[in-house]
Design a protein around this motif. Structure first.
Motif, PDB file in Angstrom:
ATOM      1  N   ASN A   1       0.767  -1.220   0.176  1.00 23.52           N
ATOM      2  CA  ASN A   1       0.057  -0.127   0.072  1.00 23.52           C
ATOM      3  C   ASN A   1       0.615   1.353  -0.180  1.00 23.52           C
ATOM      4  O   ASN A   1       0.334   2.404  -0.594  1.00 23.52           O
ATOM      5  CB  ASN A   1      -0.989   0.028   1.050  1.00 23.52           C
TER       6      ASN A   1
ATOM      7  N   LYS B   1       0.781   2.241  -9.043  1.00 24.91           N
ATOM      8  CA  LYS B   1       0.089   1.478  -9.757  1.00 24.91           C
ATOM      9  C   LYS B   1       0.704   0.187 -10.013  1.00 24.91           C
ATOM     10  O   LYS B   1       0.378  -0.706 -11.017  1.00 24.91           O
ATOM     11  CB  LYS B   1      -0.469   1.832 -11.049  1.00 24.91           C
TER      12      LYS B   1
ATOM     13  N   GLN C   1      -8.655  -4.334  -7.633  1.00 19.68           N
ATOM     14  CA  GLN C   1      -8.756  -3.261  -6.843  1.00 19.68           C
ATOM     15  C   GLN C   1      -8.485  -2.102  -7.882  1.00 19.68           C
ATOM     16  O   GLN C   1      -9.468  -1.080  -7.846  1.00 19.68           O
ATOM     17  CB  GLN C   1      -7.586  -3.119  -5.624  1.00 19.68           C
ATOM     18  N   TYR C   2      -7.622  -2.297  -8.729  1.00 15.79           N
ATOM     19  CA  TYR C   2      -7.372  -0.944  -9.735  1.00 15.79           C
ATOM     20  C   TYR C   2      -8.551  -0.960 -10.703  1.00 15.79           C
ATOM     21  O   TYR C   2      -8.897   0.095 -11.030  1.00 15.79           O
ATOM     22  CB  TYR C   2      -5.961  -1.418 -10.506  1.00 15.79           C
TER      23      TYR C   2
ATOM     24  N   LYS D   1     -12.079  -1.067  -8.074  1.00 19.54           N
ATOM     25  CA  LYS D   1     -11.897  -0.349  -6.784  1.00 19.54           C
ATOM     26  C   LYS D   1     -12.583  -1.398  -5.581  1.00 19.54           C
ATOM     27  O   LYS D   1     -13.059  -0.805  -4.549  1.00 19.54           O
ATOM     28  CB  LYS D   1     -13.198   0.801  -6.734  1.00 19.54           C
TER      29      LYS D   1
ATOM     30  N   PRO E   1     -11.673  -3.479  -2.592  1.00 19.15           N
ATOM     31  CA  PRO E   1     -10.436  -3.693  -1.731  1.00 19.15           C
ATOM     32  C   PRO E   1      -9.668  -4.884  -1.721  1.00 19.15           C
ATOM     33  O   PRO E   1     -10.218  -5.850  -1.707  1.00 19.15           O
ATOM     34  CB  PRO E   1     -10.925  -3.296  -0.248  1.00 19.15           C
TER      35      PRO E   1
ATOM     36  N   LYS F   1      -4.554   0.707   3.691  1.00 18.59           N
ATOM     37  CA  LYS F   1      -4.691   1.303   2.312  1.00 18.59           C
ATOM     38  C   LYS F   1      -4.774   2.586   2.168  1.00 18.59           C
ATOM     39  O   LYS F   1      -4.392   3.031   0.949  1.00 18.59           O
ATOM     40  CB  LYS F   1      -6.201   0.837   1.811  1.00 18.59           C
ATOM     41  N   ASN F   2      -4.532   3.512   3.129  1.00 23.50           N
ATOM     42  CA  ASN F   2      -4.547   4.934   2.976  1.00 23.50           C
ATOM     43  C   ASN F   2      -2.869   5.320   3.054  1.00 23.50           C
ATOM     44  O   ASN F   2      -2.544   6.593   3.058  1.00 23.50           O
ATOM     45  CB  ASN F   2      -5.083   5.743   3.757  1.00 23.50           C
TER      46      ASN F   2
END
Length: 287
Positions: A30, A37, A51-52, A55, A57, A100-101
């Motif tokens: 992450n 990417k 996820q890409y 969207k 997770p 994830k952030n």
């Protein structure tokens, strides 16, 4: 595994390091891979691609994809491995969601750095999990299942093929440069994983040929409190020789060489890398 053996000190330590390994892998994904990417191999790589594209997770995909694999593992493979792999799968899924952030923390835009650090961290994480009798699930379970059923099957080829398919899908989704960076990251991760499993506890095999084998053996066993094995050898001239076989840590190697050469300046010392040592006096677990 019996209940009274699950919570012993060694198993708890293994579980802790499996969890730590999964945390490190999630941070690598992450904080670095997702930032550029990029993606990884196996089930986690497929989860990142999903996820890409949608969207959804990656943490959820990793967990859902591994459920049938863990069921098969429980039925077909070692129960301890399945328990640790379940722990690893759940931990990786949770940490992927919790971290994830992290991509917003790194503000630089350098795909090479993302590739290198992402590969290193995911490699360290996987290595910690594998070296403590677990895994992060996914391809590792598939490979072991296939190997058990088809012993002659080239499992390395299977893993390579699956990763090639994932890289191809990633190329279609994010372009050729991203796919090439991903291959670099995969190579770095695989190399680091191998180093974590085999390379942190560096051992050397010493083969010593000397006319003063008794003195050398006495020094090693008494002064260094180290075991030796005597092998029977024969020179091309037909003369029988004794060969001293000894395994030492690389940090003790200079002292051993100096002492042997001091005892017999004509001694022949051959030093060989020992990638893995397991047995009495040596801990197979690197941690």
């Amino acid at each position: 595994m019996k209940i009274n053996t699950i919570f012993n000190k060694q198993n708890i330590k293994n579980a802790i390091f499996v969890i730590i390994g999964c945390l490190i892998s999630a941070i690598g994904v992450n904080m670095f891979l997702v930032n550029a990417k990029l993606f990884s191999g196996g089930v986690s790589g497929l989860a990142i691609l999903i996820q890409y594209a949608f969207k959804f997770p990656a943490g959820y995909t990793v967990l859902l994809a591994n459920i049938p694999l863990l069921v098969l593992s429980y039925k077909k493979l070692n129960k301890r491995f399945t328990i640790y792999s379940t722990l690893g799968t759940v931990s990786l899924s949770v940490f992927l969601l919790l971290t994830k952030n992290l991509s917003s923390i790194v503000t630089i835009q350098d795909d090479i750095l993302f590739c290198v650090y992402g590969g290193v961290l995911t490699g360290v994480g996987a290595g910690l999990a594998y070296s403590n009798h677990g895994s992060e699930g996914g391809m590792n379970i598939i490979i072991i299942l296939v190997k058990k059923k088809y012993d002659s099957f080239d499992v390395g080829q299977l893993g390579f093929t699956v990763n090639c398919v994932i890289v191809f899908l990633g190329m279609l989704l994010n372009g050729i440069p991203i796919a090439l960076y991903t291959l670099m990251s995969m190579y770095i991760a695989a190399t680091v994983t191998d180093k974590v499993i085999h390379g942190l506890s560096r051992k050397k095999v010493l083969l010593i040929i000397t006319d003063k084998e008794d003195e050398v053996c006495e020094y090693i066993t008494n002064s260094k409190h180290h075991g030796v094995t005597i092998l029977n050898g024969k020179a091309l001239t037909g003369k029988e020789r004794k060969v001293i076989y000894c395994i030492v840590h690389v940090s003790r190697l200079p002292a051993f060489k100096y002492a042997v050469q001091k005892i017999d300046e004509n001694a022949l010392i051959s030093i060989i890398d020992a990638s893995e040592v397991d047995g009495k006096g040596f801990n197979s677990n690197i941690l």
